[in-house]
Design an enzyme around this catalytic site. Sequence first.
Site, PDB file in Angstrom:
ATOM      1  N   GLU A 190      67.517 -24.244 -78.036  1.00 55.26           N
ATOM      2  CA  GLU A 190      68.539 -25.151 -78.111  1.00 55.26           C
ATOM      3  C   GLU A 190      69.009 -25.724 -77.036  1.00 55.26           C
ATOM      4  O   GLU A 190      69.196 -24.891 -75.983  1.00 55.26           O
ATOM      5  CB  GLU A 190      69.750 -24.541 -78.865  1.00 55.26           C
ATOM      6  CG  GLU A 190      70.962 -25.214 -79.281  1.00 55.26           C
ATOM      7  CD  GLU A 190      72.140 -24.259 -80.043  1.00 55.26           C
ATOM      8  OE1 GLU A 190      71.588 -23.882 -81.110  1.00 55.26           O
ATOM      9  OE2 GLU A 190      73.059 -24.402 -79.755  1.00 55.26           O
ATOM     10  N   GLU A 208      75.263 -30.493 -80.372  1.00 59.10           N
ATOM     11  CA  GLU A 208      76.679 -30.079 -80.000  1.00 59.10           C
ATOM     12  C   GLU A 208      77.554 -30.977 -79.120  1.00 59.10           C
ATOM     13  O   GLU A 208      78.509 -30.824 -79.038  1.00 59.10           O
ATOM     14  CB  GLU A 208      77.061 -28.615 -79.853  1.00 59.10           C
ATOM     15  CG  GLU A 208      76.287 -28.009 -78.624  1.00 59.10           C
ATOM     16  CD  GLU A 208      76.215 -26.740 -78.485  1.00 59.10           C
ATOM     17  OE1 GLU A 208      75.569 -25.837 -78.995  1.00 59.10           O
ATOM     18  OE2 GLU A 208      77.433 -26.199 -77.719  1.00 59.10           O
ATOM     19  N   HIS A 259      76.484 -27.012 -85.263  1.00 62.60           N
ATOM     20  CA  HIS A 259      76.922 -26.161 -84.282  1.00 62.60           C
ATOM     21  C   HIS A 259      78.462 -25.454 -84.915  1.00 62.60           C
ATOM     22  O   HIS A 259      79.144 -26.312 -85.397  1.00 62.60           O
ATOM     23  CB  HIS A 259      77.253 -27.155 -83.303  1.00 62.60           C
ATOM     24  CG  HIS A 259      78.263 -26.201 -82.149  1.00 62.60           C
ATOM     25  ND1 HIS A 259      79.150 -27.113 -81.697  1.00 62.60           N
ATOM     26  CD2 HIS A 259      78.078 -25.117 -81.455  1.00 62.60           C
ATOM     27  CE1 HIS A 259      79.870 -26.105 -80.547  1.00 62.60           C
ATOM     28  NE2 HIS A 259      79.192 -24.887 -80.584  1.00 62.60           N
ATOM     29  N   LYS A 297      71.721 -16.134 -76.158  1.00 64.17           N
ATOM     30  CA  LYS A 297      71.754 -17.071 -74.927  1.00 64.17           C
ATOM     31  C   LYS A 297      70.847 -16.704 -73.759  1.00 64.17           C
ATOM     32  O   LYS A 297      70.497 -15.637 -73.414  1.00 64.17           O
ATOM     33  CB  LYS A 297      73.287 -17.029 -74.184  1.00 64.17           C
ATOM     34  CG  LYS A 297      74.465 -17.278 -75.343  1.00 64.17           C
ATOM     35  CD  LYS A 297      74.220 -18.975 -75.706  1.00 64.17           C
ATOM     36  CE  LYS A 297      75.379 -19.145 -76.428  1.00 64.17           C
ATOM     37  NZ  LYS A 297      75.425 -20.574 -76.894  1.00 64.17           N
ATOM     38  N   ASP A 356      69.326 -20.293 -76.787  1.00 62.16           N
ATOM     39  CA  ASP A 356      70.199 -21.439 -76.442  1.00 62.16           C
ATOM     40  C   ASP A 356      70.453 -21.432 -75.067  1.00 62.16           C
ATOM     41  O   ASP A 356      70.907 -20.398 -74.434  1.00 62.16           O
ATOM     42  CB  ASP A 356      71.528 -21.256 -77.357  1.00 62.16           C
ATOM     43  CG  ASP A 356      72.643 -22.334 -76.891  1.00 62.16           C
ATOM     44  OD1 ASP A 356      72.140 -23.406 -76.348  1.00 62.16           O
ATOM     45  OD2 ASP A 356      73.453 -22.373 -77.723  1.00 62.16           O
ATOM     46  N   ASP A 376      78.345 -31.457 -84.971  1.00 60.97           N
ATOM     47  CA  ASP A 376      79.576 -30.783 -84.545  1.00 60.97           C
ATOM     48  C   ASP A 376      80.678 -31.569 -85.197  1.00 60.97           C
ATOM     49  O   ASP A 376      80.705 -32.909 -85.094  1.00 60.97           O
ATOM     50  CB  ASP A 376      79.781 -30.919 -82.919  1.00 60.97           C
ATOM     51  CG  ASP A 376      81.155 -30.237 -82.627  1.00 60.97           C
ATOM     52  OD1 ASP A 376      80.893 -28.941 -82.106  1.00 60.97           O
ATOM     53  OD2 ASP A 376      82.315 -30.698 -82.790  1.00 60.97           O
TER      54      ASP A 376
HETATM   55 MG   LIG Z   1      74.678 -23.900 -78.495  1.00 58.87          MG
END
Ligand SMILES: [Mg+2]
Length: 433
Positions: free
Chosen positions: A271, A298, A348, A217, A245, A321
């Site tokens: 992402e 997602e 996702h 992240k 992401d 998703d």
């Molecule tokens: Mg994500």
Amino acid sequence: MIVGIDARDIRFPTSRHSHGSDAMNPDPDYSCAYVTLLMQGGKPGGNGLTFTIGRGNDLCVSAIQGLGKNLIGYTLDDFEEDLGLASRLLLHDSQYRWLGPEKGVVHLAAAALINAVWDALSKRAGQPLWRYISEMSSKRIASAIDFRHMRDYLPEAEAIARLEAQADGRHGRIATLLEDGYPAYTTSAGWIGYSDDNIIRRLKAAHAEGWRHFKIKVGGDLQSDIDRCALFRKTLGNDVRLSVDANQVWDVSEAVNAVEAMAPYDIYWVEEPISPDDVLGHKAIADAVAPIRIATGEHAHNKVMFKQFLQAEAIGFCQIDACRLAGVNEVLAVMLMADKANIPVCPHAGGVGLCEYVQHLSMIDYVCISGTMEERVIEHAAHLHEHFCHPIEIRNGRYLAPTAPGYSIDMWPESMKQFEFPHGEVWTEETVT
Ligand SMILES: [Mg+2]
């Protein structure tokens, strides 16, 4: 015959240890609105869920209870004969439709219900969902899709032709899946709330388990993002794959700057850099940072969003998703459009139940649609699988093909009792302390 809908509010207190934390969502309590189709005479029905991160899960439960009335009185034979029926009954309820249309709480609720119908059908057939669909004719698979609003990009006849083009190799690919599983990457080592020491420990442990593609992240301040990428490369070297992401926190120019700053660390994909609705913004970033590719989906709430991302050549990876899109039917539509655009589908997952769900979808993509695993990976996160009767199985960084009948989403009754909000013991304990 369906005689009732049971919907429950299940929440896991993952925020207590920052599991699942990212730049936009620092304290998620992974949750689901869990639905069971109640059948006449107590016969086995199906289960489904939609995923949320805590507050508002009750709104999904209410929407499931309301929308779900549209399924009452229908039999599994009705849904088997017409694979688009459940989807139409739920998405074409004009009064509920006003609340979306085809997005937000009502769409999440429709996903849980539609997936419960697919779970029931595949269980009745004695097949895991991916296998159940893999053994249908091309025409029958296409019959699940509502082509309204997408046929300008992918008409029905072309969808059937694309499926037909892969029909011959299906049996070989089913055998390959049963033998080798499907490639994956893990997100579990790099949540934003984890300390550096925690990240190092988790990266090393995951590498030892066989993982070779990781996602961390980012989207904090730029220096800390760069430091995280440096920490990753220092810990695992250059022989593994790194995706990042940002969970929507940047503006377009911030995203371009951040990606350029992280580029020396060999980033595979970036992402959700910006708002999930900003198709042209994604295109601008993609053009600016190529050859690094952009991944999103997602939070892309329906097939029309994906159609535009693909038409605009704004994404390099298509992140479906399982329960933000309206269940299996809409996912099939999106996977076929991604195939036309030659964009790999990398679902996702994580959350609760999403890994269990999407393994089936990637396998359907491989067997029936794309015919390849090249550049394709399923997301993996390590949490909460113990609550499912048939949890995912991972070996050497790959998902093993599920073999139990259904959509792998049955939750243990004891788990539901313990984590039901607000009266399950996990939540009443918290009130006391
Ligand atoms: Mg994500």
